[in-house]
Design an enzyme around this catalytic site. Structure first.
Site, PDB file in Angstrom:
ATOM      1  N   CYS A 262      56.503 -62.290  26.327  1.00  0.00           N
ATOM      2  CA  CYS A 262      56.897 -63.348  27.823  1.00  0.00           C
ATOM      3  C   CYS A 262      56.685 -64.597  27.502  1.00  0.00           C
ATOM      4  CB  CYS A 262      55.573 -62.869  28.678  1.00  0.00           C
ATOM      5  SG  CYS A 262      55.485 -63.741  30.068  1.00  0.00           S
TER       6      CYS A 262
ATOM      7  N   CYS B  99      54.804 -67.053  29.655  1.00  0.00           N
ATOM      8  CA  CYS B  99      53.332 -66.981  29.549  1.00  0.00           C
ATOM      9  C   CYS B  99      52.818 -67.653  28.395  1.00  0.00           C
ATOM     10  CB  CYS B  99      52.970 -65.605  29.566  1.00  0.00           C
ATOM     11  SG  CYS B  99      53.903 -64.343  30.525  1.00  0.00           S
ATOM     12  N   ASP B 100      53.441 -67.492  27.196  1.00  0.00           N
ATOM     13  CA  ASP B 100      53.241 -67.899  25.930  1.00  0.00           C
ATOM     14  C   ASP B 100      53.623 -69.176  25.102  1.00  0.00           C
ATOM     15  OD1 ASP B 100      51.286 -65.907  26.051  1.00  0.00           O
ATOM     16  OD2 ASP B 100      52.581 -64.456  25.091  1.00  0.00           O
TER      17      ASP B 100
END
Ligand code: NAP
Length: 325
Positions: free
Chosen positions: A148, A151-152
Protein backbone atom coordinates in the site's frame (compact mmCIF):
# COMPACT_ATOMS: atom_id res chain seq x y z
CA UNK A 1 -12.43 17.31 -1.99
CA UNK A 2 -11.74 20.20 0.27
CA UNK A 3 -14.00 20.58 3.26
CA UNK A 4 -15.36 17.09 2.86
CA UNK A 5 -16.63 15.91 6.21
CA UNK A 6 -16.95 12.23 6.91
CA UNK A 7 -18.08 10.36 9.95
CA UNK A 8 -17.66 6.60 10.18
CA UNK A 9 -21.20 5.26 10.12
CA UNK A 10 -23.06 5.73 13.38
CA UNK A 11 -25.14 2.73 12.37
CA UNK A 12 -23.00 0.30 14.35
CA UNK A 13 -24.05 2.02 17.57
CA UNK A 14 -27.74 1.42 16.85
CA UNK A 15 -29.72 -1.78 17.01
CA UNK A 16 -29.71 -3.08 13.42
CA UNK A 17 -32.76 -5.02 12.30
CA UNK A 18 -32.29 -8.57 11.11
CA UNK A 19 -34.36 -8.75 7.92
CA UNK A 20 -33.70 -6.77 4.76
CA UNK A 21 -34.74 -6.65 1.13
CA UNK A 22 -31.14 -6.63 -0.02
CA UNK A 23 -27.82 -7.31 1.66
CA UNK A 24 -24.69 -6.08 -0.10
CA UNK A 25 -21.43 -7.60 1.04
CA UNK A 26 -18.54 -5.18 0.53
CA UNK A 27 -18.33 -1.39 0.30
CA UNK A 28 -15.99 -0.82 -2.64
CA UNK A 29 -17.21 1.03 -5.75
CA UNK A 30 -19.33 -1.99 -6.82
CA UNK A 31 -21.08 -2.37 -3.47
CA UNK A 32 -21.47 1.37 -2.94
CA UNK A 33 -23.02 1.90 -6.34
CA UNK A 34 -25.37 -1.07 -5.75
CA UNK A 35 -26.35 0.53 -2.44
CA UNK A 36 -27.09 3.86 -4.14
CA UNK A 37 -29.22 2.38 -6.92
CA UNK A 38 -31.04 -0.06 -4.63
CA UNK A 39 -31.87 2.54 -2.00
CA UNK A 40 -33.04 4.99 -4.66
CA UNK A 41 -35.33 2.18 -5.84
CA UNK A 42 -36.71 2.28 -2.28
CA UNK A 43 -35.36 -1.10 -1.29
CA UNK A 44 -34.43 -1.75 2.26
CA UNK A 45 -30.64 -2.06 1.98
CA UNK A 46 -27.94 -3.25 4.38
CA UNK A 47 -24.27 -2.99 3.40
CA UNK A 48 -21.78 -5.04 5.42
CA UNK A 49 -18.11 -4.10 5.19
CA UNK A 50 -15.29 -5.57 7.25
CA UNK A 51 -13.15 -2.42 7.07
CA UNK A 52 -13.98 0.77 8.92
CA UNK A 53 -13.56 2.92 5.83
CA UNK A 54 -15.43 2.53 2.54
CA UNK A 55 -13.93 2.31 -0.93
CA UNK A 56 -12.27 -1.11 -0.92
CA UNK A 57 -9.10 -1.02 -2.98
CA UNK A 58 -9.88 2.44 -4.31
CA UNK A 59 -9.89 3.62 -0.68
CA UNK A 60 -6.13 3.09 -0.55
CA UNK A 61 -5.38 4.34 -4.06
CA UNK A 62 -3.44 7.56 -4.02
CA UNK A 63 -5.01 9.41 -6.90
CA UNK A 64 -7.96 8.54 -9.12
CA UNK A 65 -7.85 10.43 -12.40
CA UNK A 66 -10.09 8.28 -14.60
CA UNK A 67 -13.48 8.39 -12.91
CA UNK A 68 -15.71 10.19 -15.43
CA UNK A 69 -16.63 13.69 -14.36
CA UNK A 70 -14.03 13.85 -11.62
CA UNK A 71 -10.70 15.07 -12.92
CA UNK A 72 -8.70 14.14 -9.89
CA UNK A 73 -9.62 12.86 -6.43
CA UNK A 74 -7.98 10.76 -3.73
CA UNK A 75 -9.35 7.23 -3.63
CA UNK A 76 -10.28 7.71 0.00
CA UNK A 77 -12.41 10.77 -0.76
CA UNK A 78 -14.11 9.02 -3.68
CA UNK A 79 -15.03 6.04 -1.48
CA UNK A 80 -16.36 8.31 1.26
CA UNK A 81 -18.36 10.40 -1.21
CA UNK A 82 -19.94 7.26 -2.69
CA UNK A 83 -20.91 6.02 0.76
CA UNK A 84 -22.44 9.34 1.81
CA UNK A 85 -24.38 9.39 -1.46
CA UNK A 86 -25.92 5.96 -0.77
CA UNK A 87 -26.64 6.87 2.86
CA UNK A 88 -28.56 9.93 1.72
CA UNK A 89 -31.13 7.60 0.15
CA UNK A 90 -31.37 5.36 3.20
CA UNK A 91 -28.81 2.59 2.74
CA UNK A 92 -27.63 1.34 6.13
CA UNK A 93 -23.94 0.55 6.61
CA UNK A 94 -22.39 -1.87 9.04
CA UNK A 95 -18.73 -0.97 9.01
CA UNK A 96 -16.08 -3.08 10.67
CA UNK A 97 -18.28 -6.18 10.73
CA UNK A 98 -16.95 -9.22 8.93
CA UNK A 99 -19.02 -11.76 7.04
CA UNK A 100 -17.87 -15.20 8.14
CA UNK A 101 -20.46 -17.48 6.54
CA UNK A 102 -23.29 -17.28 4.02
CA UNK A 103 -26.20 -19.52 3.15
CA UNK A 104 -26.88 -18.23 -0.35
CA UNK A 105 -29.88 -20.48 -1.03
CA UNK A 106 -31.68 -19.16 2.05
CA UNK A 107 -30.12 -15.68 1.85
CA UNK A 108 -28.69 -15.77 5.36
CA UNK A 109 -25.52 -13.80 6.09
CA UNK A 110 -23.59 -14.54 9.27
CA UNK A 111 -21.06 -12.03 10.55
CA UNK A 112 -18.60 -12.13 13.43
CA UNK A 113 -21.27 -10.33 15.48
CA UNK A 114 -24.71 -11.37 14.27
CA UNK A 115 -26.87 -12.90 11.57
CA UNK A 116 -29.00 -11.18 8.93
CA UNK A 117 -31.50 -12.36 6.35
CA UNK A 118 -32.45 -10.87 2.99
CA UNK A 119 -34.50 -11.53 -0.12
CA UNK A 120 -31.44 -11.01 -2.34
CA UNK A 121 -27.69 -10.70 -1.93
CA UNK A 122 -25.08 -8.79 -3.92
CA UNK A 123 -21.52 -10.05 -3.51
CA UNK A 124 -19.11 -7.12 -3.91
CA UNK A 125 -16.16 -8.38 -1.90
CA UNK A 126 -13.44 -7.36 -4.37
CA UNK A 127 -9.99 -8.88 -4.44
CA UNK A 128 -6.87 -8.91 -2.31
CA UNK A 129 -3.19 -8.48 -3.18
CA UNK A 130 -1.29 -11.35 -4.68
CA UNK A 131 1.92 -12.14 -2.84
CA UNK A 132 5.30 -12.96 -4.37
CA UNK A 133 5.67 -15.92 -2.02
CA UNK A 134 9.42 -15.51 -1.72
CA UNK A 135 11.55 -15.90 1.38
CA UNK A 136 11.51 -12.78 3.54
CA UNK A 137 8.23 -11.38 2.18
CA UNK A 138 6.02 -12.48 5.08
CA UNK A 139 8.73 -11.99 7.68
CA UNK A 140 9.44 -8.37 6.65
CA UNK A 141 5.87 -7.27 5.92
CA UNK A 142 5.37 -3.89 7.54
CA UNK A 143 9.14 -3.56 7.94
CA UNK A 144 9.93 -2.49 4.42
CA UNK A 145 7.63 -4.86 2.53
CA UNK A 146 4.40 -3.07 1.61
CA UNK A 147 1.30 -3.54 -0.54
CA UNK A 148 0.00 0.00 0.00
CA UNK A 149 1.85 3.04 -1.30
CA UNK A 150 -0.66 5.52 0.12
CA UNK A 151 -0.15 4.05 3.58
CA UNK A 152 3.62 3.60 3.50
CA UNK A 153 5.29 5.79 0.84
CA UNK A 154 5.78 8.72 3.25
CA UNK A 155 8.09 6.47 5.33
CA UNK A 156 10.48 6.28 2.38
CA UNK A 157 11.28 9.96 2.04
CA UNK A 158 14.66 10.28 0.28
CA UNK A 159 15.09 6.50 0.30
CA UNK A 160 15.46 3.97 -2.49
CA UNK A 161 12.65 1.49 -3.12
CA UNK A 162 11.64 -1.25 -5.51
CA UNK A 163 8.16 -1.63 -6.96
CA UNK A 164 7.37 -5.07 -8.36
CA UNK A 165 4.88 -5.46 -11.23
CA UNK A 166 4.02 -4.09 -14.64
CA UNK A 167 0.27 -3.40 -14.46
CA UNK A 168 -1.62 -0.18 -13.78
CA UNK A 169 -1.21 -0.51 -10.03
CA UNK A 170 2.58 -0.83 -10.20
CA UNK A 171 2.84 2.15 -12.57
CA UNK A 172 0.35 4.37 -10.72
CA UNK A 173 1.91 3.69 -7.36
CA UNK A 174 5.50 4.08 -8.61
CA UNK A 175 4.57 7.59 -9.72
CA UNK A 176 3.07 8.27 -6.31
CA UNK A 177 6.05 6.85 -4.39
CA UNK A 178 8.44 8.93 -6.53
CA UNK A 179 7.05 12.03 -4.81
CA UNK A 180 8.68 10.82 -1.59
CA UNK A 181 11.51 8.46 -2.47
CA UNK A 182 14.85 9.45 -3.92
CA UNK A 183 14.70 6.62 -6.40
CA UNK A 184 12.08 4.06 -7.48
CA UNK A 185 13.17 0.94 -9.34
CA UNK A 186 10.39 -0.95 -11.09
CA UNK A 187 11.27 -4.64 -11.26
CA UNK A 188 9.21 -6.36 -13.94
CA UNK A 189 9.40 -9.95 -15.12
CA UNK A 190 8.91 -9.13 -18.83
CA UNK A 191 10.21 -6.43 -21.18
CA UNK A 192 6.85 -4.72 -21.61
CA UNK A 193 4.36 -3.19 -19.20
CA UNK A 194 0.72 -4.19 -19.39
CA UNK A 195 -0.41 -0.92 -17.75
CA UNK A 196 -2.07 1.93 -19.69
CA UNK A 197 0.05 3.85 -22.22
CA UNK A 198 -0.52 7.18 -20.47
CA UNK A 199 0.91 5.80 -17.24
CA UNK A 200 3.81 4.19 -19.10
CA UNK A 201 4.69 7.55 -20.63
CA UNK A 202 4.64 9.24 -17.24
CA UNK A 203 6.83 6.50 -15.78
CA UNK A 204 9.34 6.64 -18.67
CA UNK A 205 9.68 10.40 -18.36
CA UNK A 206 10.01 10.47 -14.57
CA UNK A 207 13.71 11.03 -13.74
CA UNK A 208 13.36 9.34 -10.35
CA UNK A 209 12.08 6.07 -11.83
CA UNK A 210 14.34 3.33 -13.21
CA UNK A 211 13.19 0.08 -14.74
CA UNK A 212 14.71 -3.37 -14.50
CA UNK A 213 13.17 -5.48 -17.25
CA UNK A 214 13.12 -9.28 -17.30
CA UNK A 215 13.90 -9.35 -13.62
CA UNK A 216 12.31 -11.32 -10.78
CA UNK A 217 12.62 -11.11 -7.02
CA UNK A 218 14.02 -14.30 -5.50
CA UNK A 219 14.38 -13.26 -1.87
CA UNK A 220 13.89 -10.27 0.40
CA UNK A 221 16.67 -9.99 2.92
CA UNK A 222 17.01 -8.07 6.18
CA UNK A 223 17.30 -8.58 9.90
CA UNK A 224 14.73 -6.20 11.40
CA UNK A 225 13.84 -4.41 8.20
CA UNK A 226 14.42 -4.77 4.47
CA UNK A 227 18.10 -4.33 3.65
CA UNK A 228 18.46 -5.89 0.22
CA UNK A 229 16.79 -8.13 -2.34
CA UNK A 230 18.12 -11.02 -4.35
CA UNK A 231 17.13 -10.66 -8.00
CA UNK A 232 17.47 -12.79 -11.09
CA UNK A 233 17.60 -11.70 -14.69
CA UNK A 234 15.37 -14.33 -16.30
CA UNK A 235 16.97 -13.79 -19.74
CA UNK A 236 20.59 -14.25 -18.73
CA UNK A 237 20.06 -16.29 -15.55
CA UNK A 238 22.32 -13.89 -13.66
CA UNK A 239 21.51 -13.62 -9.95
CA UNK A 240 22.53 -10.58 -7.97
CA UNK A 241 21.80 -8.69 -4.78
CA UNK A 242 20.60 -5.10 -4.62
CA UNK A 243 20.65 -3.03 -1.43
CA UNK A 244 17.25 -1.36 -0.98
CA UNK A 245 15.20 0.38 1.73
CA UNK A 246 11.78 -0.93 0.81
CA UNK A 247 9.79 -3.03 -1.61
CA UNK A 248 6.23 -2.38 -2.78
CA UNK A 249 4.50 -5.38 -4.34
CA UNK A 250 1.84 -4.77 -6.99
CA UNK A 251 1.51 -8.01 -8.91
CA UNK A 252 -2.24 -8.36 -9.27
CA UNK A 253 -5.10 -9.63 -7.26
CA UNK A 254 -6.87 -12.73 -5.91
CA UNK A 255 -10.69 -12.59 -5.72
CA UNK A 256 -12.30 -12.65 -2.27
CA UNK A 257 -14.73 -15.40 -3.19
CA UNK A 258 -13.89 -18.27 -0.81
CA UNK A 259 -17.04 -17.84 1.29
CA UNK A 260 -19.39 -18.13 -1.63
CA UNK A 261 -20.57 -21.44 -2.96
CA UNK A 262 -21.41 -20.31 -6.50
CA UNK A 263 -19.99 -21.05 -9.95
CA UNK A 264 -16.45 -19.66 -10.34
CA UNK A 265 -13.70 -19.85 -12.93
CA UNK A 266 -10.39 -21.64 -12.38
CA UNK A 267 -8.92 -18.55 -10.66
CA UNK A 268 -11.86 -18.16 -8.27
CA UNK A 269 -13.63 -15.26 -10.01
CA UNK A 270 -17.43 -15.55 -9.71
CA UNK A 271 -19.21 -16.23 -12.98
CA UNK A 272 -22.32 -14.18 -13.78
CA UNK A 273 -24.38 -13.37 -16.84
CA UNK A 274 -24.64 -9.80 -18.12
CA UNK A 275 -27.38 -9.13 -15.56
CA UNK A 276 -24.78 -9.89 -12.83
CA UNK A 277 -26.79 -12.98 -11.83
CA UNK A 278 -24.83 -15.92 -10.43
CA UNK A 279 -26.07 -19.49 -10.81
CA UNK A 280 -28.11 -19.05 -7.60
CA UNK A 281 -31.37 -17.14 -7.93
CA UNK A 282 -31.36 -13.80 -6.14
CA UNK A 283 -27.57 -13.78 -5.75
CA UNK A 284 -25.48 -11.32 -7.79
CA UNK A 285 -21.78 -10.53 -8.04
CA UNK A 286 -20.15 -7.24 -9.08
CA UNK A 287 -16.73 -5.63 -9.29
CA UNK A 288 -13.34 -7.25 -8.87
CA UNK A 289 -14.69 -10.51 -7.43
CA UNK A 290 -16.57 -11.13 -10.69
CA UNK A 291 -15.09 -12.74 -13.80
CA UNK A 292 -14.79 -9.83 -16.23
CA UNK A 293 -12.26 -8.51 -18.74
CA UNK A 294 -11.85 -5.06 -17.21
CA UNK A 295 -11.46 -4.15 -13.57
CA UNK A 296 -11.89 -0.46 -12.91
CA UNK A 297 -13.75 1.54 -10.28
CA UNK A 298 -16.11 2.76 -13.00
CA UNK A 299 -16.86 -0.75 -14.32
CA UNK A 300 -17.45 -2.01 -10.76
CA UNK A 301 -19.82 0.92 -10.21
CA UNK A 302 -21.65 0.17 -13.46
CA UNK A 303 -21.97 -3.50 -12.55
CA UNK A 304 -23.28 -2.45 -9.14
CA UNK A 305 -26.02 -0.40 -10.79
CA UNK A 306 -27.01 -3.30 -13.04
CA UNK A 307 -27.16 -5.79 -10.16
CA UNK A 308 -29.22 -3.43 -7.99
CA UNK A 309 -31.79 -2.78 -10.70
CA UNK A 310 -32.05 -6.46 -11.64
CA UNK A 311 -32.34 -7.38 -7.94
CA UNK A 312 -35.09 -4.80 -7.52
CA UNK A 313 -37.27 -6.64 -10.05
CA UNK A 314 -36.53 -9.96 -8.36
CA UNK A 315 -37.38 -8.61 -4.90
CA UNK A 316 -40.58 -6.94 -6.12
CA UNK A 317 -41.69 -10.29 -7.58
CA UNK A 318 -41.08 -11.99 -4.24
CA UNK A 319 -43.05 -9.29 -2.42
CA UNK A 320 -45.88 -9.59 -4.94
CA UNK A 321 -46.00 -13.37 -4.41
CA UNK A 322 -45.98 -12.95 -0.62
CA UNK A 323 -48.86 -10.45 -0.86
CA UNK A 324 -50.97 -12.86 -2.91
CA UNK A 325 -50.57 -15.70 -0.44
P1 NAP B 1 -2.52 -6.66 -13.26
O1 NAP B 1 -3.03 -5.74 -14.28
O2 NAP B 1 -3.00 -8.08 -13.22
O3 NAP B 1 -0.93 -6.66 -13.35
C1 NAP B 1 -0.16 -7.49 -12.54
C2 NAP B 1 1.30 -7.31 -12.92
O4 NAP B 1 2.10 -8.07 -12.03
C3 NAP B 1 1.60 -7.77 -14.33
O5 NAP B 1 2.51 -6.90 -14.93
C4 NAP B 1 2.22 -9.14 -14.10
O6 NAP B 1 3.22 -9.45 -15.04
C5 NAP B 1 2.89 -8.99 -12.76
N1 NAP B 1 2.93 -10.25 -12.01
C6 NAP B 1 1.92 -11.12 -11.76
N2 NAP B 1 2.33 -12.13 -10.99
C7 NAP B 1 3.66 -11.92 -10.76
C8 NAP B 1 4.65 -12.61 -10.03
N3 NAP B 1 4.38 -13.74 -9.37
N4 NAP B 1 5.90 -12.11 -10.02
C9 NAP B 1 6.18 -10.95 -10.67
N5 NAP B 1 5.29 -10.24 -11.36
C10 NAP B 1 4.03 -10.72 -11.42
O7 NAP B 1 -2.79 -6.14 -11.75
P2 NAP B 1 -2.95 -4.65 -11.19
O8 NAP B 1 -1.92 -3.76 -11.73
O9 NAP B 1 -3.05 -4.83 -9.71
O10 NAP B 1 -4.35 -4.21 -11.73
C11 NAP B 1 -5.51 -4.98 -11.44
C12 NAP B 1 -6.70 -4.38 -12.21
O11 NAP B 1 -7.01 -3.08 -11.68
C13 NAP B 1 -6.35 -4.19 -13.70
O12 NAP B 1 -7.49 -4.47 -14.45
C14 NAP B 1 -6.00 -2.73 -13.77
O13 NAP B 1 -6.21 -2.15 -15.04
C15 NAP B 1 -6.91 -2.12 -12.71
N6 NAP B 1 -6.30 -0.87 -12.22
C16 NAP B 1 -6.52 0.28 -12.92
C17 NAP B 1 -5.95 1.47 -12.54
C18 NAP B 1 -6.18 2.69 -13.39
O14 NAP B 1 -6.61 2.57 -14.49
N7 NAP B 1 -5.91 3.87 -12.94
C19 NAP B 1 -5.13 1.52 -11.41
C20 NAP B 1 -4.90 0.35 -10.70
C21 NAP B 1 -5.48 -0.85 -11.12
P3 NAP B 1 2.88 -9.79 -16.59
O15 NAP B 1 2.56 -8.48 -17.21
O16 NAP B 1 4.12 -10.42 -17.07
O17 NAP B 1 1.72 -10.72 -16.52
Amino acid sequence: MEGFEFKVSETNKREVKKEWDLIIIGAGPGGLSSALYASRALLDVLVIEKNLLPGGQIGTTSLVEDYPGIESISGEDLGKAMMEHAKKYGAVFLMGEEVVGVDLENKVVNTNKSSYKAKAIIIATGAKERHLNVKGEKELKGRGVSYCAVCDAPFFKDKEVIVVGGGNSALDESLYISKFAKKVIIVHRRDKFRGDKILQERVFSNPKIEIMWNTEVREIIGKDKVEKVRLINNKTGEEFEKPIDGIFIYIGMIPNSELFNVDKDERGYIITNDRMETNIEGVYAVGDVRKSPVKQAVTAAAEGAIAALVAEKYIEEIKEKQKNH
